[in-house]
Design an enzyme around this catalytic site. Structure first.
Site, mmCIF file in Angstrom:
data_model
loop_
_atom_site.group_PDB
_atom_site.id
_atom_site.type_symbol
_atom_site.label_atom_id
_atom_site.label_comp_id
_atom_site.label_asym_id
_atom_site.label_seq_id
_atom_site.Cartn_x
_atom_site.Cartn_y
_atom_site.Cartn_z
ATOM 1 N N ARG A 191 27.570 -60.061 51.665
ATOM 2 C CA ARG A 191 28.830 -60.792 51.851
ATOM 3 C C ARG A 191 30.074 -59.929 51.686
ATOM 4 O O ARG A 191 31.185 -60.413 51.872
ATOM 5 C CB ARG A 191 28.890 -61.979 50.881
ATOM 6 C CG ARG A 191 29.642 -63.175 51.434
ATOM 7 C CD ARG A 191 29.644 -64.334 50.476
ATOM 8 N NE ARG A 191 30.303 -64.029 49.217
ATOM 9 C CZ ARG A 191 30.578 -64.933 48.292
ATOM 10 N NH1 ARG A 191 30.243 -66.190 48.483
ATOM 11 N NH2 ARG A 191 31.182 -64.598 47.174
ATOM 12 N N ASP A 192 29.897 -58.648 51.348
ATOM 13 C CA ASP A 192 31.065 -57.788 51.197
ATOM 14 C C ASP A 192 30.772 -56.401 51.775
ATOM 15 O O ASP A 192 31.087 -55.388 51.173
ATOM 16 C CB ASP A 192 31.462 -57.688 49.722
ATOM 17 C CG ASP A 192 32.868 -57.131 49.532
ATOM 18 O OD1 ASP A 192 33.695 -57.286 50.464
ATOM 19 O OD2 ASP A 192 33.152 -56.538 48.483
ATOM 20 N N ILE A 193 30.149 -56.384 52.952
ATOM 21 C CA ILE A 193 29.866 -55.118 53.625
ATOM 22 C C ILE A 193 31.167 -54.533 54.149
ATOM 23 O O ILE A 193 31.862 -55.149 54.955
ATOM 24 C CB ILE A 193 28.875 -55.326 54.795
ATOM 25 C CG1 ILE A 193 27.555 -55.908 54.283
ATOM 26 C CG2 ILE A 193 28.632 -54.015 55.536
ATOM 27 C CD1 ILE A 193 26.749 -54.984 53.407
ATOM 28 N N ASN A 195 31.804 -49.789 50.352
ATOM 29 C CA ASN A 195 30.521 -50.078 49.711
ATOM 30 C C ASN A 195 29.351 -49.365 50.370
ATOM 31 O O ASN A 195 28.196 -49.640 50.036
ATOM 32 C CB ASN A 195 30.275 -51.587 49.707
ATOM 33 C CG ASN A 195 31.278 -52.319 48.859
ATOM 34 O OD1 ASN A 195 31.850 -51.751 47.928
ATOM 35 N ND2 ASN A 195 31.517 -53.582 49.170
#
Length: 399
Positions: free
Chosen positions: A145-147, A151
């Site tokens: 959900r936070d690609i 990251n």
């Protein structure tokens, strides 16, 4: 049946003192190991009951704790080449600590900051590795959900590993949809930004990128529209984010970037009109097609029928999926020493990095009575080195 004749002929050797000592040591180690497991289980049960009572008294929501524990869970479960390893986690009265694997290659954000754009061959390599990394956590039942480039870390040989599995922990405003919904409609439009050519847009984007990376607001550039809508989403939201990253690699800036996060949010939600390709930065039809297959309505998004649908896309023609991590990386990484941090961008001053002070109305005795919030967060990958009372002969990880 036992062959008595053979038994009678088998010589019986006395056990040496050395062997006896080893047997005794092994017996003690095993007894301590299993005794510790039982003790730790009982202690956790007790702490869990105490925590539930305190949470009920304090009105704390399970969600506030659960999002943060999600990061610990995936780091423990994902014993994969594609995920940054967590060696230890522990806590004190105020802070949580994660002892992570150090990846000296830096992160994709820094790499993209150093280069105007990547070639299609380089892009193919990094996107392919990220496909495998994302799929590895999807197989565990997690949605990242936070690609985003921040990251995607690079190891000493330049290969990708995923990090930051806190799912934004529900604490960053970038993932609170009300932060973007409650827009002040009198906000100035970024007409000037849209009138810039691609080179100027890339320069402006990179100039603001460092600040966005470490701000508490963050950037919504990589977030799928269905995540903002809060009407339900699935693992396909991670493939949208990968499409945005692919666009940024080839074009030099993400497709929805603007001068403000609010304007970016508007563009993401209106992606059918705002997702365009600048003619002055030509890319292949294969690349353009894959980006549009990633960044589309989730019902039609590539990957809906499985990761093989992505792997067989024409853009990945020639990729050796089985051995990609064994091959040289698209861009070699220069490492001067084991503690070389030159491949990371400098960390800017940020409110998020300031130490948390203890409020005056929370005396130390109050913390002692409350117990710590993140029960079961502690983790030791090398159990034999840290188990209480056990001899350091085992190093099996405990989950």
């Amino acid at each position: 049946m036992i062959d008595m004749a053979m038994t009678e002929q088998t010589p019986c050797f006395p056990m040496s003192n050395h062997t006896k000592e080893r047997v005794t040591m092994t017996k003690m180690t095993l007894e301590n190991f299993y005794s510790n497991l039982i003790t730790q289980h009982e202690e956790r049960e007790l702490r869990q009951k105490r925590l539930e009572k305190v949470m009920e008294q304090e009105g704390l929501r399970d969600e506030e704790v659960g999002h943060i524990r999600a990061e610990r869970d995936i780091l423990v479960e994902a014993d994969s080449l594609w995920v940054v390893k967590m060696f230890y986690s522990f806590q004190d009265k105020l802070n949580l600590y994660l002892i992570m694997e150090f990846l000296p290659g830096g992160d994709m954000m820094t790499l993209l900051m150093k280069k105007d754009t990547l070639t299609e061959e380089e892009t193919q390599f990094y996107i392919a590795e990220t496909v495998l990394a994302i799929d590895s956590i999807h197989q565990l039942g997690f949605i990242h959900r936070d690609i985003k480039p921040d990251n995607l870390l690079l190891d000493s040989k330049g290969h990708v590993k995923l990090s930051d599995f806190g799912l934004c922990t529900g604490l960053k405003k970038a993932h609170r949809t009300d932060f973007y919904r409650n827009l002040n409609h009198s906000l100035p439009s970024d007409v000037n930004f849209q009138n810039m050519n691609s080179k100027r847009k890339a320069e402006t984007w990179k100039r603001n990128r460092r600040q966005l990376a470490f701000s508490t607001v963050g950037t919504p550039d990589y977030i799928a529209p269905e995540v903002f809508l809060q009407t339900g989403y699935n693992k396909l939201c991670d493939w949208w984010s990968l499409g945005v990253i692919m666009y940024e690699m080839l074009i030099g800036y993400p497709p929805f970037c603007s001068e403000t996060p609010q304007e970016t949010y508007k563009k993401v939600m209106n992606w059918k009109e705002t997702l365009t390709f600048p003619p002055e930065v030509p890319i292949s039809e294969k690349a353009k097609d894959l980006i549009l297959r990633f960044c589309c309505d989730w019902e039609q998004r590539i990957g809906a029928s499985g990761v093989e649908e992505i792997k067989t896309n024409p853009f990945f023609e020639g990729v050796d999926w089985e051995h990609i991590r064994e091959r040289p990386a698209a861009i070699p990484i220069e490492i001067k020493s084991i503690d070389d941090t030159s491949n990371f961008d400098e960390f800017p001053d940020s409110d998020i990095l300031k130490p948390i002070s203890v409020a005056s109305n929370h005396p130390d005795s109050d913390f002692k009575n409350k117990d710590w919030v993140f029960i079961n967060y502690t983790y030791k990958r090398f159990e034999g080195l840290t188990a209480r009372g056990a001899m350091p002969t085992f190093s099996k990880p405990r989950k």
